[in-house]
Write an enzyme that holds these catalytic residues in place. Structure first.
Site, PDB file in Angstrom:
ATOM      1  N   GLU A 131     -12.592  -3.054  77.162  1.00  0.00           N
ATOM      2  CA  GLU A 131     -13.747  -2.671  78.003  1.00  0.00           C
ATOM      3  C   GLU A 131     -15.070  -2.825  77.258  1.00  0.00           C
ATOM      4  OE1 GLU A 131     -11.844  -0.738  76.344  1.00  0.00           O
ATOM      5  OE2 GLU A 131     -12.926   1.032  75.640  1.00  0.00           O
ATOM      6  N   CYS A 190      -6.036   1.847  73.362  1.00  0.00           N
ATOM      7  CA  CYS A 190      -6.227   2.621  72.125  1.00  0.00           C
ATOM      8  C   CYS A 190      -5.583   4.009  72.228  1.00  0.00           C
ATOM      9  CB  CYS A 190      -7.704   2.663  71.770  1.00  0.00           C
ATOM     10  SG  CYS A 190      -7.960   2.929  70.012  1.00  0.00           S
ATOM     11  N   HIS A 203     -10.052  -2.320  72.345  1.00  0.00           N
ATOM     12  CA  HIS A 203     -10.909  -1.872  73.460  1.00  0.00           C
ATOM     13  C   HIS A 203     -11.399  -3.055  74.303  1.00  0.00           C
ATOM     14  CE1 HIS A 203     -11.704   2.437  72.474  1.00  0.00           C
ATOM     15  NE2 HIS A 203     -11.214   2.043  71.313  1.00  0.00           N
TER      16      HIS A 203
HETATM   17  N1  GLN Z   1      -7.733   7.269  66.476  1.00  0.00           N
HETATM   18  C1  GLN Z   1      -7.656   7.696  67.836  1.00  0.00           C
HETATM   19  C2  GLN Z   1      -6.375   8.494  68.079  1.00  0.00           C
HETATM   20  O1  GLN Z   1      -5.527   8.487  67.247  1.00  0.00           O
HETATM   21  C3  GLN Z   1      -7.716   6.514  68.787  1.00  0.00           C
HETATM   22  C4  GLN Z   1      -9.038   5.817  68.636  1.00  0.00           C
HETATM   23  C5  GLN Z   1      -9.536   5.148  69.873  1.00  0.00           C
HETATM   24  O2  GLN Z   1      -9.067   5.399  70.979  1.00  0.00           O
HETATM   25  N2  GLN Z   1     -10.562   4.354  69.695  1.00  0.00           N
HETATM   26  O3  GLN Z   1      -6.224   9.112  69.077  1.00  0.00           O
END
Ligand code: GLN
Length: 215
Positions: free
Chosen positions: A182, A84, A180
């Site tokens: 995890e 992410c 995610h």
């Molecule tokens: N929206 C976050 C970003 O742009 C990422 C979201 C996440 O890691 N769950 O950094």
């Protein structure tokens, strides 16, 4: 084996747990450590950059010197997994939001990312995706204000897609997903990453031997 989780902000303890579960599953002896300082990255065999807020993670990584250290590790072929916000951190090219915030990136993967690519209505959702790299069983993917990859080039390749958008990529010793892994009990992605770390360790060792032998 020692895996460092960059623990400055975001979903850190979940990754520590997931790595430990994956190690047990594979029968690998090792530890997962919570990294706050570059010195802790001295002897790691792999690094995970978790999800969270990439603006914050980027700034804190720069301030603590872990940004520079992770770049050096990646260049010496130590495997890095980004999830992410971690995927955003690995990208060479960000979007306007990245430009506007001036957030530091590691800039290691040949990918262009879009932050918050799934819009407000879909802030967070779960979906089963086919990820052939992880086997036949679909993988449960949890997306939370997730980014997407809008372009890959060179030796980067897509490993997962959802609704025509790329949500997983790999490039040599680097691997990143927009979701995610995890947060679900399925440890297949972490197991895959640990195998990358084992192979890279083997290569680093035999590469070192060759240099000695070649002389
Ligand atoms: N929206 C976050 C970003 O742009 C990422 C979201 C996440 O890691 N769950 O950094």
């Amino acid at each position: 084996m020692k895996i460092g989780i960059i623990g400055l902000q975001g979903a850190v303890s979940e990754h520590l747990e997931a790595v430990r579960r994956a190690m047990r599953k594979l029968g690998v002896q090792g530890e997962a450590i919570w990294v706050r300082k570059p010195e802790q990255l001295e002897d790691v065999d792999g690094v995970i950059i978790p999800g969270g807020e990439s603006t914050t993670i980027g700034k804190l990584m720069q301030r603590t010197g872990t940004l520079e250290r992770v770049k050096q590790l990646a260049e010496s072929r130590v495997p890095i997994l980004g999830t992410c916000a971690g995927l955003i951190m690995l990208a060479k090219r960000g979007d306007e939001q990245v430009m506007r915030t001036g957030q530091p990136l590691l800039g290691l993967m040949n990918i262009a990312v879009v932050r918050n690519a799934f819009g407000r209505q879909r802030e967070s959702f779960e979906v089963d995706l086919d990820i052939p790299l992880l086997g036949e069983e679909p993988f449960r993917c949890v997306f939370i204000r997730a980014p997407a990859v809008k372009e890959v080039w060179g030796d980067a390749e897509a490993i997962a897609k959802f609704q025509g958008k790329i949500v997983g990529v790999r490039q040599q010793n680097l691997i990143a997903v927009a979701f995610h892994p995890e947060l679900t009990p399925d440890t297949r992605l972490h197991e895959h990453f640990l195998r990358m770390c084992q192979n890279a360790y083997g290569h680093r060792m035999s590469g070192g031997m060759h240099t000695i032998c070649d002389r």
